[in-house]
Design a protein around this motif. Structure first.
Motif, PDB file in Angstrom:
ATOM      1  N   LEU A   4       0.853  -1.195   0.000  1.00 18.31           N
ATOM      2  CA  LEU A   4       0.000   0.000   0.000  1.00 18.31           C
ATOM      3  C   LEU A   4       0.886   1.241   0.000  1.00 18.31           C
ATOM      4  CD1 LEU A   4      -2.290  -1.331   2.855  1.00 18.31           C
ATOM      5  CD2 LEU A   4      -2.850  -1.328   0.416  1.00 18.31           C
ATOM      6  N   GLY A   5       0.682   2.128  -0.948  1.00 21.27           N
ATOM      7  CA  GLY A   5       1.543   3.313  -1.060  1.00 21.27           C
ATOM      8  C   GLY A   5       0.932   4.507  -0.349  1.00 21.27           C
ATOM      9  N   THR A   6       1.792   5.322   0.287  1.00 23.39           N
ATOM     10  CA  THR A   6       1.305   6.528   0.976  1.00 23.39           C
ATOM     11  C   THR A   6       1.067   7.689  -0.007  1.00 23.39           C
ATOM     12  OG1 THR A   6       3.587   7.144   1.441  1.00 23.39           O
ATOM     13  CG2 THR A   6       2.417   5.976   3.177  1.00 23.39           C
ATOM     14  N   SER A   7       1.383   7.448  -1.262  1.00 26.65           N
ATOM     15  CA  SER A   7       1.164   8.432  -2.324  1.00 26.65           C
ATOM     16  C   SER A   7      -0.286   8.343  -2.807  1.00 26.65           C
ATOM     17  CB  SER A   7       2.132   8.071  -3.457  1.00 26.65           C
ATOM     18  OG  SER A   7       2.099   9.015  -4.486  1.00 26.65           O
ATOM     19  N   PHE A   8      -0.648   9.047  -3.883  1.00 29.20           N
ATOM     20  CA  PHE A   8      -1.982   8.857  -4.477  1.00 29.20           C
ATOM     21  C   PHE A   8      -1.855   8.757  -5.996  1.00 29.20           C
ATOM     22  CE2 PHE A   8      -2.916  13.333  -5.728  1.00 29.20           C
ATOM     23  CZ  PHE A   8      -1.984  14.016  -4.944  1.00 29.20           C
ATOM     24  N   GLU A   9      -2.836   8.079  -6.555  1.00 29.83           N
ATOM     25  CA  GLU A   9      -2.773   7.672  -7.963  1.00 29.83           C
ATOM     26  C   GLU A   9      -2.545   8.840  -8.924  1.00 29.83           C
ATOM     27  OE1 GLU A   9      -5.414   4.137  -8.590  1.00 29.83           O
ATOM     28  OE2 GLU A   9      -6.269   5.505 -10.076  1.00 29.83           O
ATOM     29  N   GLU A  10      -3.288   9.932  -8.703  1.00 25.54           N
ATOM     30  CA  GLU A  10      -3.237  11.053  -9.647  1.00 25.54           C
ATOM     31  C   GLU A  10      -1.872  11.734  -9.633  1.00 25.54           C
ATOM     32  OE1 GLU A  10      -5.529  10.356  -7.474  1.00 25.54           O
ATOM     33  OE2 GLU A  10      -7.208   9.851  -8.782  1.00 25.54           O
ATOM     34  N   LEU A  11      -1.105  11.535  -8.579  1.00 23.74           N
ATOM     35  CA  LEU A  11       0.215  12.171  -8.473  1.00 23.74           C
ATOM     36  C   LEU A  11       1.260  11.397  -9.274  1.00 23.74           C
ATOM     37  CD1 LEU A  11       1.621  14.507  -6.872  1.00 23.74           C
ATOM     38  CD2 LEU A  11       2.188  12.831  -5.122  1.00 23.74           C
ATOM     39  N   GLU A  12       1.052  10.091  -9.396  1.00 22.26           N
ATOM     40  CA  GLU A  12       2.089   9.252 -10.001  1.00 22.26           C
ATOM     41  C   GLU A  12       1.495   8.321 -11.062  1.00 22.26           C
ATOM     42  OE1 GLU A  12       5.602   8.209  -7.572  1.00 22.26           O
ATOM     43  OE2 GLU A  12       4.128   8.144  -5.955  1.00 22.26           O
ATOM     44  N   GLU A  13       0.582   8.888 -11.833  1.00 23.38           N
ATOM     45  CA  GLU A  13      -0.176   8.095 -12.793  1.00 23.38           C
ATOM     46  C   GLU A  13       0.690   7.254 -13.721  1.00 23.38           C
ATOM     47  OE1 GLU A  13      -2.672  11.108 -14.335  1.00 23.38           O
ATOM     48  OE2 GLU A  13      -4.489  10.037 -13.721  1.00 23.38           O
ATOM     49  N   PRO A  40      -2.947  10.748  -0.077  1.00 24.04           N
ATOM     50  CA  PRO A  40      -1.785  11.112   0.726  1.00 24.04           C
ATOM     51  C   PRO A  40      -2.017  10.895   2.223  1.00 24.04           C
ATOM     52  CG  PRO A  40      -2.969  13.082   0.047  1.00 24.04           C
ATOM     53  CD  PRO A  40      -3.644  11.934  -0.634  1.00 24.04           C
ATOM     54  N   LEU A  41      -1.069  10.183   2.849  1.00 25.10           N
ATOM     55  CA  LEU A  41      -1.172   9.960   4.286  1.00 25.10           C
ATOM     56  C   LEU A  41      -0.558  11.150   5.026  1.00 25.10           C
ATOM     57  CD1 LEU A  41      -0.527   6.237   5.215  1.00 25.10           C
ATOM     58  CD2 LEU A  41      -2.669   7.454   5.029  1.00 25.10           C
ATOM     59  N   VAL A  67      -8.992  11.217  -1.576  1.00 27.43           N
ATOM     60  CA  VAL A  67      -9.434  10.610  -0.316  1.00 27.43           C
ATOM     61  C   VAL A  67     -10.937  10.778  -0.052  1.00 27.43           C
ATOM     62  CG1 VAL A  67      -7.180  10.735   0.815  1.00 27.43           C
ATOM     63  CG2 VAL A  67      -8.751  12.658   1.031  1.00 27.43           C
ATOM     64  N   GLU A  68     -11.606  11.540  -0.945  1.00 25.65           N
ATOM     65  CA  GLU A  68     -13.060  11.697  -0.767  1.00 25.65           C
ATOM     66  C   GLU A  68     -13.774  10.405  -1.122  1.00 25.65           C
ATOM     67  OE1 GLU A  68     -14.169  14.918  -3.330  1.00 25.65           O
ATOM     68  OE2 GLU A  68     -13.361  16.412  -1.927  1.00 25.65           O
ATOM     69  N   ASN A  69     -15.056  10.296  -0.697  1.00 27.69           N
ATOM     70  CA  ASN A  69     -15.858   9.127  -1.079  1.00 27.69           C
ATOM     71  C   ASN A  69     -15.776   8.885  -2.571  1.00 27.69           C
ATOM     72  OD1 ASN A  69     -16.787   8.261   1.275  1.00 27.69           O
ATOM     73  ND2 ASN A  69     -18.825   9.216   1.132  1.00 27.69           N
ATOM     74  N   GLY A  70     -15.405   7.701  -2.969  1.00 27.74           N
ATOM     75  CA  GLY A  70     -15.331   7.373  -4.397  1.00 27.74           C
ATOM     76  C   GLY A  70     -13.996   7.733  -5.029  1.00 27.74           C
ATOM     77  N   GLY A  71     -13.153   8.493  -4.343  1.00 28.75           N
ATOM     78  CA  GLY A  71     -11.834   8.846  -4.874  1.00 28.75           C
ATOM     79  C   GLY A  71     -10.923   7.618  -4.915  1.00 28.75           C
ATOM     80  N   SER A  72      -9.809   7.731  -5.649  1.00 30.33           N
ATOM     81  CA  SER A  72      -8.948   6.553  -5.881  1.00 30.33           C
ATOM     82  C   SER A  72      -8.458   5.936  -4.563  1.00 30.33           C
ATOM     83  CB  SER A  72      -7.765   6.938  -6.774  1.00 30.33           C
ATOM     84  OG  SER A  72      -7.067   8.032  -6.212  1.00 30.33           O
ATOM     85  N   SER A  73      -7.931   6.752  -3.665  1.00 31.37           N
ATOM     86  CA  SER A  73      -7.381   6.197  -2.418  1.00 31.37           C
ATOM     87  C   SER A  73      -8.489   5.665  -1.518  1.00 31.37           C
ATOM     88  CB  SER A  73      -6.587   7.270  -1.671  1.00 31.37           C
ATOM     89  OG  SER A  73      -5.458   7.615  -2.425  1.00 31.37           O
ATOM     90  N   HIS A  74      -9.619   6.349  -1.550  1.00 31.58           N
ATOM     91  CA  HIS A  74     -10.763   5.897  -0.756  1.00 31.58           C
ATOM     92  C   HIS A  74     -11.177   4.500  -1.212  1.00 31.58           C
ATOM     93  CE1 HIS A  74     -15.117   5.697   0.294  1.00 31.58           C
ATOM     94  NE2 HIS A  74     -14.646   6.183   1.432  1.00 31.58           N
ATOM     95  N   ARG A  75     -11.249   4.302  -2.517  1.00 34.60           N
ATOM     96  CA  ARG A  75     -11.645   2.977  -3.054  1.00 34.60           C
ATOM     97  C   ARG A  75     -10.612   1.919  -2.666  1.00 34.60           C
ATOM     98  NH1 ARG A  75     -10.928   3.276  -8.194  1.00 34.60           N
ATOM     99  NH2 ARG A  75     -10.792   5.508  -8.521  1.00 34.60           N
TER     100      ARG A  75
END
Ligand code: UDP
Length: 461
Positions: free
Chosen positions: A210-219, A239-240, A442-450
């Protein structure tokens, strides 16, 4: 996911007691607790001292703390003796953690052991105890890609023998030697190279990364890794950072601070104009030499900009600010020993961040939309600097002289480059876009949330 359904799910986390390693785990623990999962965090005896000082952790009823010995006295200077420390953690620490797991397992069934890449020796402990294992990768996904390719010998790294030949890796910008993580360079930091090499040999026993980054940052790098069949594939849950940076209602954040933050700087920032302050910090580990400190001081002075500088006075270091510097800057500058960095970066007066590009600082600056001047030293920092300038496109990088030192003119030049003119505007715009993307992830439905929901449903079973 219905929170109450998860209440019989208990996870065990483990880390050495370094602030930069414990804090991402604590932040992930907060995410899991919000899903009703119970969390026990095991760390070394040194952590007992560091964490119990902090009411936020000690008083959080959802986090149970356990301690084990890494085989060294609490007073032992680990950060100056990495070789010895890592070896005792690998042997004695592993044995003691295994005994602790046996003891805890008598009354608790753990659904997962969560650790980060810097304690690989605990992966076999999970296997011995029949506990599924997850890695929280506490660096960018780009680093997972580089290390995965390097330690599995999948690509040509002849740049290491022939430094003039740039490194071409799928999903990455063309990299020079100065952009590579220092742990793969020959003949330095060999104990960390060995540690990471062990990590990649144990990786087959890991179920989730599990990465502490987010998808849109490192697509791009994520897409290429998925296409190349990287196993286990890394899934982002970040992002954590503390929830308040992402607009969530939250306690001031569950984290460990090695030093007490000087809160007066927030008041000082209140008196400064919007986006006018250069924030300067090199994290919790790096100690700069006298000449470098003087050049930074003179660069800040000559830039004419307001600044807030975290200048740590550590035991045993004789490095000082130049004589008369504080008088010369007057009200325009403030120097503190330690601050609440997340609060500072969120402050409207901060316009840019002169940073060593530690991954936590990098995520925090992305989430607050603050453009950077990159001053990387070691580990993942050179690659994070490359990401900030060439991939995220929200920063400039200080150029070192041949003697490895950055001049005061260069500091001044970079401050101008990041604060003035059309290029600065473009970087500020990009930083603002990434700030929004971080919130959405991190919002509902966002990549990291899913991804988090999927992980939780996997471990709840
Ligand atoms: N930090 C802080 N106050 C300071 C300087 C740093 O709270 O004055 C925090 C910062 O917010 C970040 C962490 O310390 O979360 C530093 O982690 P990073 O990965 O950036 O660097 P490291 O200290 O591990 O080199």
């Amino acid at each position: 996911m219905v929170v109450n359904q998860n209440q019989n799910t208990h996870v065990l986390m483990v880390s050495a007691a370094l602030q930069g390693h414990l804090n991402p785990l604590l932040k992930f623990a907060t995410c899991l607790i919000s899903k009703g999962i119970l969390v026990t965090i095991a760390t070394t005896e040194l952590g007992r001292h560091r964490m119990l000082k902090h009411a936020a952790v000690a008083a959080n009823p959802s986090i149970k703390l356990e301690f084990f010995s890494d085989g060294l006295d609490v007073e032992f200077d680990r950060e100056s003796n990495y070789d010895h420390w890592l070896e005792t953690l690998r042997t004695k620490g592993r044995e003691n953690f295994s005994n602790l797991t046996t003891e805890l397992s008598q009354h608790t069934k753990f659904s997962c052991l969560i650790l980060h890449q810097f304690v690989p020796w605990f992966i076999p402990v999970a296997k011995e105890h029949n506990i599924p294992c997850a890695v929280l990768w506490i660096q960018p996904c780009a680093l997972y890609s580089i290390y995965y390719r390097f330690f599995n010998k999948l690509n040509d790294f002849s740049i290491l023998q022939n430094p003039n030949q740039p490194l071409e890796l799928p999903g990455h910008p063309l990299m020079e030697l100065q952009d590579l993580p220092s742990f793969i360079l020959p003949n330095i930091h060999l104990c960390f190279q060995k540690l990471l090499s062990e990590f990649f040999t144990y990786l087959l026993d890991v179920k989730w990364v599990l990465g502490t980054s987010f998808e849109e940052l490192e697509e791009e790098v994520l897409e290429v890794m998925a296409g190349d069949g990287v196993r286990p594939m890394i899934t982002t849950v970040g992002p954590l950072v503390s929830g308040f940076l992402l607009g969530k209602k939250e306690e001031s954040g569950v984290s460990v601070d090695m030093w007490k933050a000087d809160e007066s700087c927030l008041k000082w920032l209140d008196g400064k104009e919007l986006g006018s302050v250069v924030y300067v910090s090199f994290g919790s580990i790096i100690v700069l030499g006298q000449q470098q400190v003087e050049n930074i001081a003179m660069g800040l002075l000559k830039s004419g900009k307001a600044f807030l500088w975290v200048f740590k006075r550590t035991a045993g270091s004789a490095v000082e600010l130049p004589t008369g510097f504080l008088d010369a800057v007057g009200e325009r500058g403030l120097v503190v020993n330690w601050c609440s960095q997340e609060q500072v970066l969120k402050h409207k007066a901060v316009g840019c961040f002169l940073t060593h590009c530690g991954w936590n600082s990098t995520l925090e600056t992305v989430v607050t939309g603050v453009p950077v001047i990159a001053f990387p030293e070691w580990t993942d920092q050179p690659t994070n600097a490359k990401l900030l300038t060439d991939v995220f496109k929200m920063g400039v990088r200080l150029r070192k002289r041949d003697d490895g030192i950055v001049s005061s003119e260069e500091v001044e030049r970079c401050i101008r480059e990041i604060t003035e003119g059309p290029a600065a505007e473009a970087m500020a715009k990009r930083a603002a876009e990434l700030k929004e993307a971080a919130k959405k992830a991190v919002e509902n439905g966002g990549s990291s949330h899913r991804h988090l929901e999927k992980f939780v449903s996997d471990i709840v079973g």
